[in-house]
Design a protein around this motif. Structure first.
Motif, PDB file in Angstrom:
ATOM      1  N   CYS A   1      -5.505  -0.873   1.022  1.00 42.32           N
ATOM      2  CA  CYS A   1      -5.148   0.545   0.836  1.00 42.32           C
ATOM      3  C   CYS A   1      -5.778   1.055  -0.456  1.00 42.32           C
ATOM      4  O   CYS A   1      -5.916   0.332  -1.430  1.00 42.32           O
ATOM      5  CB  CYS A   1      -3.626   0.677   0.771  1.00 42.32           C
TER       6      CYS A   1
ATOM      7  N   GLY B   1       0.826  -1.208   0.000  1.00 44.37           N
ATOM      8  CA  GLY B   1       0.000   0.000   0.000  1.00 44.37           C
ATOM      9  C   GLY B   1       0.857   1.252   0.000  1.00 44.37           C
ATOM     10  O   GLY B   1       2.070   1.202  -0.199  1.00 44.37           O
ATOM     11  N   CYS B   2       0.196   2.392   0.285  1.00 49.10           N
ATOM     12  CA  CYS B   2       0.921   3.674   0.284  1.00 49.10           C
ATOM     13  C   CYS B   2       1.881   3.755   1.464  1.00 49.10           C
ATOM     14  O   CYS B   2       2.867   4.486   1.422  1.00 49.10           O
ATOM     15  CB  CYS B   2      -0.069   4.835   0.319  1.00 49.10           C
ATOM     16  N   GLY B   3       1.587   3.001   2.530  1.00 48.10           N
ATOM     17  CA  GLY B   3       2.476   2.969   3.685  1.00 48.10           C
ATOM     18  C   GLY B   3       2.207   4.063   4.700  1.00 48.10           C
ATOM     19  O   GLY B   3       2.790   4.065   5.784  1.00 48.10           O
ATOM     20  N   THR B   4       1.309   5.020   4.382  1.00 48.27           N
ATOM     21  CA  THR B   4       1.103   6.147   5.293  1.00 48.27           C
ATOM     22  C   THR B   4      -0.341   6.289   5.776  1.00 48.27           C
ATOM     23  O   THR B   4      -0.577   6.962   6.770  1.00 48.27           O
ATOM     24  CB  THR B   4       1.523   7.479   4.628  1.00 48.27           C
ATOM     25  N   CYS B   5      -1.317   5.664   5.112  1.00 49.35           N
ATOM     26  CA  CYS B   5      -2.716   5.865   5.500  1.00 49.35           C
ATOM     27  C   CYS B   5      -3.085   4.993   6.706  1.00 49.35           C
ATOM     28  O   CYS B   5      -2.307   4.146   7.140  1.00 49.35           O
ATOM     29  CB  CYS B   5      -3.642   5.567   4.315  1.00 49.35           C
TER      30      CYS B   5
ATOM     31  N   CYS C   1      -3.034   1.197   6.010  1.00 46.91           N
ATOM     32  CA  CYS C   1      -1.662   0.656   5.999  1.00 46.91           C
ATOM     33  C   CYS C   1      -1.107   0.590   7.420  1.00 46.91           C
ATOM     34  O   CYS C   1      -0.419  -0.367   7.776  1.00 46.91           O
ATOM     35  CB  CYS C   1      -0.748   1.503   5.115  1.00 46.91           C
TER      36      CYS C   1
HETATM   37 ZN   LIG Z   1      -2.259   3.091   2.440  1.00 44.61          ZN
END
Ligand SMILES: [Zn+2]
Ligand SMILES: [Zn+2]
Length: 353
Positions: free
Chosen positions: A116, A101-105, A108
């Motif tokens: 994500c 995924g984006c790693g920040t939401c 995630c």
């Molecule tokens: Zn994410």
């Protein structure tokens, strides 16, 4: 490095020869040892999913940018690390978790990167392993496979974790009641094996193809049923003991299999849809509340599920899915064999030879 890419939806993958990239930041570069060929690669190279009724979902509308190198089931050896990458070293052999995924939401952050809304999945939204080299954005996505053979392990990245994620949704009846599995292709055989490794009670496997039903029987299916039989749902219900299935996992996902799946359920049963064949279905609504049915989608698996699966397989052994290896250059032939339904089990490409 050689990479096979989607450049034009609907056309064969094209060979691109480019300089090997160098990792920056937290990136890790793998030399690809094994890259599984998955049925969804057909949809990815076609550029759309069939929504039924003549409607299509375009993958470029969903964020797929061309050209992209396909291949999301990869095992490779670490050959280079960015300055901020730690936890692995050159020479380590790892499975790459592709569902990134984006790693920040928030999604995630709770380690459900597979849900994500801005996924960067390897081999879908960023370059995958139909290539000599694969760049992985962070070492956290690399999983130690121990001494397991790379070609047999690679499919765990997609078909393995997809079936594991679906089987976990079955809940406690997994161990006490038969689970129905629709579809005995590569995903179906994997599902039978993972079900067994998880301590599942038994399986009832449905497929329209006699060869695939035989493969399912050899893989340990308790009962196999011909999906083309006009009374297929009645046969499934009879095989459960007469009341219907607590869980149906539909690995095909067509209009016909959805009908069959829902019709096979007991009161309180779950229809879990995984396959992306395409189509649509009309459901009568009152039976859903009155019979307390669940219709649930399941999409690949999370990073924790991938780690659990590899741990399970390292403990219980590999699912007995037939695997045939082919050189990277035969990727288009492998995809057309898959499209023609000629493959039993899984084809895995071996870019490193
Ligand atoms: Zn994410
Ligand atoms: Zn896949």
């Amino acid at each position: 490095m050689r990479s096979f890419q989607v450049r034009q939806p609907g056309a064969p993958l094209e060979l691109a020869e480019q300089p090997t990239p160098q990792p920056t930041g937290t990136e890790v570069l793998l030399k690809v040892i094994a890259a599984g060929v998955c049925h969804s690669d057909l949809h990815l190279s076609d550029g759309y999913f069939d929504l039924g009724g003549g409607k299509r979902m375009s993958l470029t509308d969903r964020g797929m940018k061309l050209p992209v190198t396909l291949g999301h089931e990869n095992v490779g050896d670490v050959v280079a690390l960015g300055p901020q990458a730690s936890g692995v070293k050159v020479g380590d052999r790892r499975l790459a978790h592709p569902w990134i995924g984006c790693g920040t939401c928030a999604v995630c952050a709770r380690e459900e990167e597979n849900l994500c809304r801005a996924m960067r999945s390897l081999g879908v939204f960023s370059h995958g392993g139909y290539s000599d080299y694969l760049m992985v954005p962070h070492p956290r996505y690399l999983i130690d496979i121990g001494d397991l053979p790379p070609a047999q392990v690679a499919p765990l990245a997609c078909s393995g974790v997809t079936t594991y994620g679906a089987l976990k949704k079955v809940g406690p009846t997994l161990k006490t009641e038969p689970t129905v599995i629709i579809g005995a292709g590569g995903l179906g055989l994997m599902c039978i094996g993972v079900h067994k490794a998880m301590g599942g009670h038994s399986t009832i496997v449905v497929d329209i193809d006699a060869g695939k039903r035989d493969a399912a029987r050899r893989a340990g299916a308790g009962v196999v049923i011909d999906g083309t039989a006009p009374d297929a749902a009645a046969q499934v219900i009879a095989a459960t003991g007469g009341a219907g299935a607590w869980a149906v996992i539909d690995l095909v996902g067509s209009s016909a299999t959805a009908r069959l799946g829902v019709d096979s359920l007991i009161k309180g049963g779950k229809y879990i849809i995984v396959g992306l064949y395409g189509g649509d279905v009309t459901l009568s609504l009152p039976p859903i509340p009155m019979r307390a049915l669940t219709v649930q989608g399941s999409y690949v698996g999370s990073l924790p599920e991938m780690r659990e699966l590899i741990e399970l397989v390292r403990r219980t052994g590999l699912p007995p899915v037939p695997v045939a290896t082919r050189p990277l250059a035969e990727v288009n032939a492998a995809l057309s064999d898959l499209r023609a339904g000629k493959i039993v089990g899984r084809v895995v490409l071996t870019p490193a030879g």
